[in-house]
Design an enzyme around this catalytic site. Structure first.
Site, mmCIF file in Angstrom:
data_model
loop_
_atom_site.group_PDB
_atom_site.id
_atom_site.type_symbol
_atom_site.label_atom_id
_atom_site.label_comp_id
_atom_site.label_asym_id
_atom_site.label_seq_id
_atom_site.Cartn_x
_atom_site.Cartn_y
_atom_site.Cartn_z
ATOM 1 N N ALA A 180 1.010 -1.319 -0.156
ATOM 2 C CA ALA A 180 -0.084 -0.090 0.164
ATOM 3 C C ALA A 180 0.813 1.435 0.088
ATOM 4 C CB ALA A 180 -1.023 0.014 1.116
ATOM 5 N N ARG A 204 0.577 2.042 8.013
ATOM 6 C CA ARG A 204 0.296 2.556 6.669
ATOM 7 C C ARG A 204 -1.134 2.515 6.222
ATOM 8 N NH1 ARG A 204 4.654 2.444 1.850
ATOM 9 N NH2 ARG A 204 4.868 4.467 1.900
ATOM 10 N N VAL A 245 5.224 -4.307 -4.191
ATOM 11 C CA VAL A 245 6.167 -4.026 -2.728
ATOM 12 C C VAL A 245 7.188 -3.528 -3.299
ATOM 13 C CG1 VAL A 245 5.153 -6.106 -1.759
ATOM 14 C CG2 VAL A 245 7.288 -6.377 -3.408
ATOM 15 N N ASN A 246 8.045 -2.705 -2.306
ATOM 16 C CA ASN A 246 9.442 -2.203 -2.709
ATOM 17 C C ASN A 246 10.351 -2.963 -3.100
ATOM 18 O OD1 ASN A 246 8.756 -2.878 -0.052
ATOM 19 N ND2 ASN A 246 10.280 -1.819 1.062
ATOM 20 N N THR A 268 17.493 -0.993 -3.830
ATOM 21 C CA THR A 268 18.626 -1.590 -4.331
ATOM 22 C C THR A 268 19.655 -2.514 -3.051
ATOM 23 O OG1 THR A 268 19.166 0.423 -5.372
ATOM 24 C CG2 THR A 268 21.225 -0.814 -4.937
ATOM 25 N N ALA A 311 12.738 2.979 -19.784
ATOM 26 C CA ALA A 311 12.048 4.435 -19.868
ATOM 27 C C ALA A 311 12.703 5.188 -18.997
ATOM 28 C CB ALA A 311 10.632 4.116 -19.461
ATOM 29 N N ASN A 312 12.981 4.485 -17.771
ATOM 30 C CA ASN A 312 13.620 5.358 -16.438
ATOM 31 C C ASN A 312 14.964 5.951 -16.716
ATOM 32 O OD1 ASN A 312 11.497 5.659 -15.095
ATOM 33 N ND2 ASN A 312 11.938 4.385 -13.342
ATOM 34 N N ALA A 313 15.769 5.105 -17.437
ATOM 35 C CA ALA A 313 17.247 5.072 -17.786
ATOM 36 C C ALA A 313 17.156 6.514 -18.783
ATOM 37 C CB ALA A 313 17.756 3.845 -18.250
ATOM 38 N N CYS A 323 13.503 6.176 -7.736
ATOM 39 C CA CYS A 323 13.575 5.168 -8.763
ATOM 40 C C CYS A 323 14.619 5.345 -9.816
ATOM 41 C CB CYS A 323 12.015 5.609 -9.619
ATOM 42 S SG CYS A 323 10.849 5.013 -8.720
HETATM 43 N N1 NAD Z 1 7.111 5.526 -6.152
HETATM 44 C C1 NAD Z 1 6.769 5.625 -7.595
HETATM 45 O O1 NAD Z 1 6.579 6.649 -8.305
HETATM 46 C C2 NAD Z 1 7.005 4.423 -8.179
HETATM 47 C C3 NAD Z 1 6.621 4.756 -9.913
HETATM 48 C C4 NAD Z 1 6.645 3.340 -10.565
HETATM 49 C C5 NAD Z 1 7.103 2.337 -10.227
HETATM 50 N N2 NAD Z 1 7.577 2.183 -8.833
HETATM 51 C C6 NAD Z 1 7.944 0.984 -8.177
HETATM 52 O O2 NAD Z 1 6.921 0.267 -7.752
HETATM 53 C C7 NAD Z 1 7.336 -0.378 -6.467
HETATM 54 C C8 NAD Z 1 6.755 -0.015 -5.127
HETATM 55 O O3 NAD Z 1 7.063 1.587 -5.014
HETATM 56 P P1 NAD Z 1 6.535 2.463 -3.804
HETATM 57 O O4 NAD Z 1 7.173 3.587 -4.036
HETATM 58 O O5 NAD Z 1 5.152 2.200 -3.819
HETATM 59 O O6 NAD Z 1 7.185 1.656 -2.495
HETATM 60 P P2 NAD Z 1 6.657 1.767 -1.220
HETATM 61 O O7 NAD Z 1 7.771 1.677 -0.230
HETATM 62 O O8 NAD Z 1 5.901 3.201 -0.847
HETATM 63 O O9 NAD Z 1 5.448 0.739 -0.802
HETATM 64 C C9 NAD Z 1 6.021 -0.723 -0.645
HETATM 65 C C10 NAD Z 1 4.928 -1.288 0.236
HETATM 66 O O10 NAD Z 1 4.951 -2.614 0.227
HETATM 67 C C11 NAD Z 1 5.008 -3.311 1.670
HETATM 68 N N3 NAD Z 1 5.450 -4.576 1.668
HETATM 69 C C12 NAD Z 1 6.700 -5.058 1.405
HETATM 70 N N4 NAD Z 1 6.498 -6.405 1.443
HETATM 71 C C13 NAD Z 1 5.440 -6.819 1.823
HETATM 72 C C14 NAD Z 1 4.541 -7.977 1.887
HETATM 73 N N5 NAD Z 1 5.488 -9.214 1.869
HETATM 74 N N6 NAD Z 1 3.357 -8.230 2.171
HETATM 75 C C15 NAD Z 1 2.647 -6.837 2.039
HETATM 76 N N7 NAD Z 1 3.078 -5.813 1.952
HETATM 77 C C16 NAD Z 1 4.566 -5.669 1.602
HETATM 78 C C17 NAD Z 1 5.599 -2.290 2.421
HETATM 79 O O11 NAD Z 1 5.567 -2.457 3.803
HETATM 80 C C18 NAD Z 1 5.327 -0.947 1.828
HETATM 81 O O12 NAD Z 1 4.254 -0.212 2.563
HETATM 82 C C19 NAD Z 1 8.668 -0.492 -6.541
HETATM 83 O O13 NAD Z 1 9.431 -1.521 -7.025
HETATM 84 C C20 NAD Z 1 9.089 0.844 -7.483
HETATM 85 O O14 NAD Z 1 10.205 0.664 -7.867
HETATM 86 C C21 NAD Z 1 7.345 3.317 -7.774
HETATM 87 O O1 UPG Z 2 13.623 18.251 -16.465
HETATM 88 C C1 UPG Z 2 13.613 17.501 -15.305
HETATM 89 C C2 UPG Z 2 12.809 16.751 -14.652
HETATM 90 C C3 UPG Z 2 13.103 16.188 -13.654
HETATM 91 N N1 UPG Z 2 14.094 16.243 -13.066
HETATM 92 C C4 UPG Z 2 14.224 15.868 -11.554
HETATM 93 O O2 UPG Z 2 14.161 14.385 -11.777
HETATM 94 C C5 UPG Z 2 13.601 13.623 -10.567
HETATM 95 C C6 UPG Z 2 12.370 12.613 -10.873
HETATM 96 O O3 UPG Z 2 11.460 13.309 -11.333
HETATM 97 P P1 UPG Z 2 10.116 12.630 -11.925
HETATM 98 O O4 UPG Z 2 10.389 11.633 -13.059
HETATM 99 O O5 UPG Z 2 9.149 13.723 -12.566
HETATM 100 O O6 UPG Z 2 9.605 12.133 -10.848
HETATM 101 P P2 UPG Z 2 9.364 10.442 -10.319
HETATM 102 O O7 UPG Z 2 7.946 10.325 -9.333
HETATM 103 O O8 UPG Z 2 10.748 10.146 -9.739
HETATM 104 O O9 UPG Z 2 9.074 9.572 -11.656
HETATM 105 C C7 UPG Z 2 10.162 8.761 -12.489
HETATM 106 O O10 UPG Z 2 10.153 7.675 -11.759
HETATM 107 C C8 UPG Z 2 8.710 6.785 -11.657
HETATM 108 C C9 UPG Z 2 9.355 5.560 -11.017
HETATM 109 O O11 UPG Z 2 9.717 4.407 -11.620
HETATM 110 C C10 UPG Z 2 8.312 6.593 -13.033
HETATM 111 O O12 UPG Z 2 7.223 5.760 -13.006
HETATM 112 C C11 UPG Z 2 7.864 7.702 -13.717
HETATM 113 O O13 UPG Z 2 7.748 7.339 -15.051
HETATM 114 C C12 UPG Z 2 9.471 8.675 -13.714
HETATM 115 O O14 UPG Z 2 9.051 9.892 -14.308
HETATM 116 C C13 UPG Z 2 13.226 14.881 -9.526
HETATM 117 O O15 UPG Z 2 14.137 14.790 -8.697
HETATM 118 C C14 UPG Z 2 13.308 16.061 -10.633
HETATM 119 O O16 UPG Z 2 13.225 17.065 -9.741
HETATM 120 C C15 UPG Z 2 14.942 17.267 -13.233
HETATM 121 O O17 UPG Z 2 15.932 17.475 -12.736
HETATM 122 N N2 UPG Z 2 14.780 17.836 -14.593
#
Ligand code: NAD
Ligand code: UPG
Length: 452
Positions: free
Chosen positions: A9, A38, A86-87, A90, A219-221, A272
């Site tokens: 969550a 949470r 889940v998280n 690294t 995409a992130n790279a 990320c």
């Molecule tokens: N944060 C973002 O913007 C974003 C965007 C796209 C993808 N992601 C990816 O999505 C994934 C989750 O990211 P997040 O930011 O939501 O992480 P987060 O740490 O906010 O949430 C993960 C949750 O999973 C729970 N968890 C872990 N193990 C568990 C288990 N065995 N059973 C039940 N709950 C469990 C944790 O308690 C935590 O609340 C990561 O792989 C991340 O790279 C994140």
């Molecule tokens: O022109 C830019 C755009 C962004 N940033 C910085 O880059 C970081 C990441 O920004 P952003 O990508 O907008 O936020 P995230 O929530 O980290 O989202 C990225 O990471 C997520 C987790 O994987 C993906 O799902 C999204 O598509 C991807 O944009 C931040 O520190 C921004 O300030 C800059 O410095 N310059």
């Protein structure tokens, strides 16, 4: 009735499931987590994450077809589709430490799914994972399956924090990867039907499992690479008198390059980009591709260089030391409109300031933490400060009364804008010495070292 359960969550699981619940009223959605604090917060008026628009979505569905619970096993057992969000941080120790993704949370979730399931399930990878994770998960589930069929899909999430709800309502695309088998195709269709409630069908892309997993890392790279590219240019702009905003605009009007993600900054942060590139680097190394690994590693190196360069600008401008001075850090989140401080550049910048203390002034006891204080108000933070570092581009910092700020600061008063949000000329007229990333340098900063 289709039942969905999402394990995790967090920043992804919470908003994503809330939007699915809103858009698919006939689907029951349970979001489960082992972190009871949470879950309690998700069930309260103070949600555990700040995301514009999220409160409203949750209020509309919670208690109807959206439920938050710590009863992980019950909801997994009842679900037809189980998202795993889940998280995947690294690894900090052991094989691949500092690069590889730590999949312990993922593996324990998969084993639990295998243990408690009594009916066939589609298991969806929502977390960002290394390529071929689906194969490992399949192995775990099929070795424990007790006659139950599990079909694995990869459905990576592309939302960005601060705009999560907007991104979820209107995604550029939804990506679903599955096995190229009849069962795989059927599962893809089931998940596609969920998203088709609100996402145009031509934006739902279907691929094989490995393409979906790799596309997320790619995409992130690519996104992070753009920021490192423009940040590398910002250093050259400072050395030559070019203005990085003008350069970004000029290159961004080329339709092949495009205008987005070209804002020079103190560096990218967030949970990320760095994690996912390190993960990509590790996968390249494991696949015998050291040149490809080195190429992507450079994106992180330039990001580290940019943060160091920023700190060096601050320290060299302020008579080569910040020791004993008050520095106001405006903003700590890694970007605006989020409360998330994971991997925020502000942490690295503040840590580097600590390093600048001469040995005889080094903090020697835990009470030295008192050198940092946190306040709600930018005017209070900047009062009697020698310098200001803008670390997050919150709108509030654009609208400050900088004359008032200047009047209450020590002189000479410095502004180091890590986000290029202030009006440089206006501030210089007030009397500030201003450093803005990649902009023509203040005469004060000329001939001072940018990099140690
Ligand atoms: N944060 C973002 O913007 C974003 C965007 C796209 C993808 N992601 C990816 O999505 C994934 C989750 O990211 P997040 O930011 O939501 O992480 P987060 O740490 O906010 O949430 C993960 C949750 O999973 C729970 N968890 C872990 N193990 C568990 C288990 N065995 N059973 C039940 N709950 C469990 C944790 O308690 C935590 O609340 C990561 O792989 C991340 O790279 C994140
Ligand atoms: O022109 C830019 C755009 C962004 N940033 C910085 O880059 C970081 C990441 O920004 P952003 O990508 O907008 O936020 P995230 O929530 O980290 O989202 C990225 O990471 C997520 C987790 O994987 C993906 O799902 C999204 O598509 C991807 O944009 C931040 O520190 C921004 O300030 C800059 O410095 N310059």
């Amino acid at each position: 009735m289709v039942k969905i359960c999402c394990i995790g969550a967090g920043y992804v699981g919470g908003p994503t499931m809330a939007v699915i619940a809103l858009k698919c009223p006939e689907i029951q959605v349970a979001v489960v987590d082992i972190a009871s604090a949470r879950i309690n917060a998700w069930n309260s008026d103070h949600l555990p994450i700040y995301e514009p628009g999220l409160d409203d979505v949750v209020k509309q569905c919670r208690g109807k077809n959206l439920h938050f619970s710590t009863d992980v096993e019950k909801h997994v057992a009842e679900a037809d589709i189980v998202f795993v969000s889940v998280n995947t941080p690294t690894k900090t120790q052991g094989l691949g430490a500092g690069k590889a993704a730590d999949l312990t949370y993922w593996e324990s979730a998969a084993r639990m799914i295998g243990d408690v399931s009594k009916s066939d399930k589609i298991v969806v990878e929502k977390s960002t994972v290394p390529v071929k994770t689906a194969e490992a998960i399949e192995k775990i589930l099929t070795h424990n399956r007790k006659g139950i069929n599990f079909t694995i899909l990869s459905n990576p999430e592309f939302l960005a924090e601060g705009t999560a709800i907007k991104d979820l309502y209107n995604p550029d695309r939804v990506l679903i990867g599955g096995r190229e088998t009849p069962e795989g195709a059927k599962a893809i269709q089931t998940l596609r039907d969920v998203y088709a409630h609100w996402v145009p069908i031509d934006k739902i892309l279907c691929t094989n499992l490995w393409s979906a997993e790799l596309s997320k890392l790619a995409a992130n790279a690519f996104l992070a690479q753009r920021i490192s590219s423009v940040n590398a240019m910002s250093a050259l702009c400072e050395a030559t008198g070019a203005d990085v905003s003008q350069v970004s605009h000029a290159i961004g009007t080329d339709s092949r390059i495009g205008p987005k993600f070209l804002n020079a900054s103190v560096g990218f942060g967030g949970s990320c980009f760095q994690k996912d590139i390190l993960n990509l680097v590790y996968i390249c190394e494991c696949n015998g591709l050291p040149e490809v690994a080195t190429y992507w590693k450079q994106v992180i190196k330039v990001n580290d260089y940019q943060k160091t360069r920023f700190v060096n600008r601050v320290v060299s401008s302020m008579f080569n030391t910040v020791s004993g001075k008050k520095i106001a850090i405006l903003g700590f989140a890694f970007k605006k409109d989020t409360g998330d401080t994971r991997e925020t550049p502000a942490i690295d910048v503040c840590k580097k300031f600590d390093w600048d203390h001469p040995a005889h002034l080094q903090p020697s006891s835990p009470t030295s933490i008192k050198t940092v204080s946190v306040v709600w108000d930018a005017y209070e933070a900047t009062k009697d400060a020698h310098g200001i570092c803008i670390m997050t581009e919150w709108d509030e910092f654009k609208k400050l009364d900088y004359q008032k700020v200047y009047d209450n600061m020590q002189k000479p008063a410095f502004v180091f804008d890590g986000r290029n949000i202030v009006e440089v000329e206006k501030l210089r007229k007030i009397g500030f010495i201003v450093y803005s990333i990649g902009k023509p340098l203040d005469s004060w900063l000329k001939d001072m070292p940018a990099v140690a």
